[in-house]
Design an enzyme around this catalytic site. Structure first.
Site, short mmCIF file in Angstrom:
data_model
loop_
_atom_site.label_atom_id
_atom_site.label_comp_id
_atom_site.label_asym_id
_atom_site.label_seq_id
_atom_site.Cartn_x
_atom_site.Cartn_y
_atom_site.Cartn_z
N TYR A 2 13.57 -6.85 15.98
CA TYR A 2 13.55 -6.63 14.52
C TYR A 2 14.80 -7.25 13.88
O TYR A 2 14.72 -7.96 12.89
CB TYR A 2 13.48 -5.13 14.27
CG TYR A 2 13.42 -4.69 12.82
CD1 TYR A 2 12.26 -4.84 12.06
CD2 TYR A 2 14.52 -4.08 12.21
CE1 TYR A 2 12.20 -4.40 10.74
CE2 TYR A 2 14.47 -3.62 10.90
CZ TYR A 2 13.30 -3.79 10.16
OH TYR A 2 13.25 -3.34 8.86
N SER A 32 0.80 -1.23 0.00
CA SER A 32 0.00 0.00 0.00
C SER A 32 0.82 1.27 0.00
O SER A 32 0.30 2.35 -0.23
CB SER A 32 -0.93 0.01 1.21
OG SER A 32 -0.17 0.02 2.41
N ARG A 33 2.13 1.15 0.30
CA ARG A 33 2.98 2.37 0.30
C ARG A 33 4.45 1.92 0.30
O ARG A 33 4.75 0.73 0.32
CB ARG A 33 2.68 3.26 1.51
CG ARG A 33 2.92 2.60 2.84
CD ARG A 33 2.77 3.57 4.00
NE ARG A 33 3.19 2.92 5.23
CZ ARG A 33 2.37 2.37 6.12
NH1 ARG A 33 1.07 2.43 5.94
NH2 ARG A 33 2.85 1.77 7.20
N1 LIG Z 1 12.53 1.85 4.86
C1 LIG Z 1 13.65 1.34 5.29
O1 LIG Z 1 14.61 2.08 5.61
C2 LIG Z 1 13.81 -0.16 5.39
C3 LIG Z 1 15.08 -0.65 5.71
C4 LIG Z 1 15.25 -2.02 5.81
C5 LIG Z 1 14.19 -2.88 5.61
N2 LIG Z 1 12.96 -2.39 5.32
C6 LIG Z 1 11.87 -3.34 5.14
O2 LIG Z 1 11.16 -3.03 3.95
C7 LIG Z 1 9.82 -3.51 4.08
C8 LIG Z 1 8.86 -2.42 3.64
O3 LIG Z 1 9.00 -1.33 4.52
P1 LIG Z 1 8.76 0.21 4.11
O4 LIG Z 1 9.96 0.94 4.52
O5 LIG Z 1 8.24 0.30 2.73
O6 LIG Z 1 7.62 0.56 5.20
P2 LIG Z 1 6.22 1.30 5.11
O7 LIG Z 1 6.24 2.40 4.13
O8 LIG Z 1 5.88 1.60 6.53
O9 LIG Z 1 5.26 0.16 4.53
C9 LIG Z 1 4.96 -0.98 5.28
C10 LIG Z 1 3.88 -1.75 4.56
O10 LIG Z 1 3.56 -2.92 5.31
C11 LIG Z 1 2.14 -2.93 5.55
N3 LIG Z 1 1.87 -3.59 6.81
C12 LIG Z 1 2.23 -3.18 8.06
N4 LIG Z 1 1.77 -4.06 8.97
C13 LIG Z 1 1.08 -5.03 8.28
C14 LIG Z 1 0.39 -6.19 8.65
N5 LIG Z 1 0.27 -6.57 9.93
N6 LIG Z 1 -0.18 -6.96 7.68
C15 LIG Z 1 -0.07 -6.60 6.37
N7 LIG Z 1 0.59 -5.51 5.96
C16 LIG Z 1 1.16 -4.74 6.90
C17 LIG Z 1 1.74 -1.45 5.54
O11 LIG Z 1 0.36 -1.25 5.23
P3 LIG Z 1 -0.83 -1.20 6.32
O12 LIG Z 1 -0.41 -0.24 7.38
O13 LIG Z 1 -2.01 -0.76 5.52
O14 LIG Z 1 -1.02 -2.58 6.82
C18 LIG Z 1 2.59 -0.95 4.39
O15 LIG Z 1 2.01 -1.29 3.15
C19 LIG Z 1 9.66 -3.97 5.53
O16 LIG Z 1 9.78 -5.36 5.61
C20 LIG Z 1 10.83 -3.30 6.23
O17 LIG Z 1 11.23 -4.01 7.37
C21 LIG Z 1 12.74 -1.04 5.21
#
Ligand SMILES: NC(=O)c1ccc[n+]([C@@H]2O[C@H](COP(=O)([O-])OP(=O)(O)OC[C@H]3O[C@@H](n4cnc5c(N)ncnc54)[C@H](OP(=O)(O)O)[C@@H]3O)[C@@H](O)[C@H]2O)c1
Length: 260
Positions: free
Chosen positions: A159, A19-20
Site C-alpha cells: 500500500y 459509494s461511501r
Molecule cells: N480512511 C483513511 O484513513 C485513509 C487514509 C489515507 C488514504 N485513504 C485513501 O482514501 C481513499 C478512499 O478511502 P476511504 O477511506 O473512503 O475507504 P472506504 O470507505 O473503504 O471506501 C472505498 C471506496 O472504494 C471503492 N472500491 C473498493 N475497491 C474497488 C474496486 N476494485 N473498484 C472500484 N471501487 C472500489 C469502495 O466501493 P465498493 O466496495 O462498492 O467497490 C468504496 O466506494 C482510498 O484511496 C484510500 O487509500 C484513506
C-alpha cells in the site's frame, strides 16, 4: 475575495470509490458546489444511494458499477459518463484498498490487488479521462494518495509503495498534460473515519478495538481522526478555479500526523 472561484457550476465530475467514505463526501461537496456527478465503485445499490443524494442537491447524477482494478472496464466507464452527462471536467481517483501483511509474508495476490486498483487503475483511468479533457482544451484530475505514501507504515508495504507511486504519477501526469490545460494534483489523507480506516483495528481482539482506536487518535498532533468531509473540502479547492495555478502538488490533510 471572490467566492465564485470555489464554484463547480456547469462542471461534470467523475468520482471513483464514490459509494461511501471520502468518495461519498466528495460527491456531495461537489454537487453542493454546482457540479453534476458520476460515481463509480463495484456495488450499484450503494452508488444509487449516493446518486440520489446528488440529485437532492438539484444536480444530475449517474451511478456506474466498475471494478477500477480491471483495465477493460475503464474506457467503457468514461464512454458512459460522456454519453450520459456530456463530458468529464473533473476526475477524482479516490477508489483504493489495503490489506495488512508483513512484507516478509506478502503474497503476490495481495500486491496485485492493491497495485491494480490504487495505482494502475488510477493511471489508466486518468489516461482515458485526459483524452476527453485534451479534446475539450482542459480538465482537472485529483488523486487520493495517503500519508502512507510519504512515511513508512507497517504492515502495509505494498500500500505504501503504491501510494508513493500515486504521488509520482501525479507529477508525471501534471508535467505531460499541462500543455493540454489539465491540472493534476494529489491529496495525502491521514487517518479519516471510514470503513477502510476501521479495518486496521479489526486485527485486534474485539474487546481492545475501541481502546486501540482511541490511543491511535491521541497519537495524532490534533488529537482526533479526520472526517471524510475534510478531504472532500480539500478536493473541492483543488477542483475549483481557486487552485487555477496549482499542478503536480500533493497536500497532506492529516491533523499534523506527518510532523511527528
Ligand atoms: N480512511 C483513511 O484513513 C485513509 C487514509 C489515507 C488514504 N485513504 C485513501 O482514501 C481513499 C478512499 O478511502 P476511504 O477511506 O473512503 O475507504 P472506504 O470507505 O473503504 O471506501 C472505498 C471506496 O472504494 C471503492 N472500491 C473498493 N475497491 C474497488 C474496486 N476494485 N473498484 C472500484 N471501487 C472500489 C469502495 O466501493 P465498493 O466496495 O462498492 O467497490 C468504496 O466506494 C482510498 O484511496 C484510500 O487509500 C484513506
Amino acid at each position: 475575495m471572490d467566492l465564485s472561484q470555489f464554484s463547480l457550476e456547469g462542471k461534470v465530475a467523475l468520482i471513483t470509490g464514490g459509494s461511501r467514505g471520502i468518495g461519498e463526501a466528495t460527491a456531495i461537496a461537489f454537487a453542493r458546489a454546482g457540479a453534476d456527478v458520476a460515481v463509480t465503485s463495484r456495488k450499484l445499490p450503494d452508488l444509487e444511494r449516493v446518486a440520489d443524494s446528488v440529485r437532492n442537491e438539484g444536480r444530475r447524477a449517474l451511478a456506474v458499477a466498475t471494478h477500477v482494478g480491471r483495465m477493460d472496464q475503464l474506457q467503457p466507464l468514461v464512454d458512459e459518463v460522456v454519453a450520459e452527462l456530456g463530458t468529464i471536467d473533473i476526475l477524482v481517483n479516490n477508489a483504493g484498498t489495503n490489506f495488512f501483511s508483513p512484507a516478509i509474508e506478502m503474497e503476490e495476490r495481495a500486491w496485485d490487488a492493491v497495485f491494480n486498483l490504487d495505482l494502475k487503475g488510477l493511471f489508466f483511468l486518468s489516461q482515458a479521462a485526459a483524452r476527453v479533457m485534451k479534446e475539450k482544451g482542459g480538465g482537472n484530475i485529483i488523486n487520493i494518495s495517503s500519508v502512507s505514501g510519504l512515511k513508512v507504515q507497517v504492515p502495509t508495504a505494498h500500500y505504501s509503495i503504491a501510494k508513493a507511486g500515486v504521488i509520482m504519477a501525479t507529477k508525471c501526469m501534471a508535467l505531460e498534460w499541462a500543455d493540454f490545460g489539465i491540472r493534476v494534483n494529489c491529496i495525502a489523507p491521514g487517518a479519516i473515519e471510514t470503513k477502510l480506516y476501521g479495518a486496521i483495528f479489526e486485527l485486534a481482539p474485539e474487546d481492545q478495538q475501541a481502546k486501540q482506536k482511541e490511543q491511535a487518535a491521541r497519537r495524532i498532533p490534533m488529537q482526533r481522526v479526520g472526517e471524510p468531509r475534510e478531504i472532500a473540502d480539500a478536493a473541492l479547492f483543488l477542483a475549483a478555479n481557486a487552485a487555477s495555478y496549482m499542478t503536480g502538488q500533493t497536500f497532506a490533510v492529516d491533523g499534523g500526523s506527518l510532523l511527528s
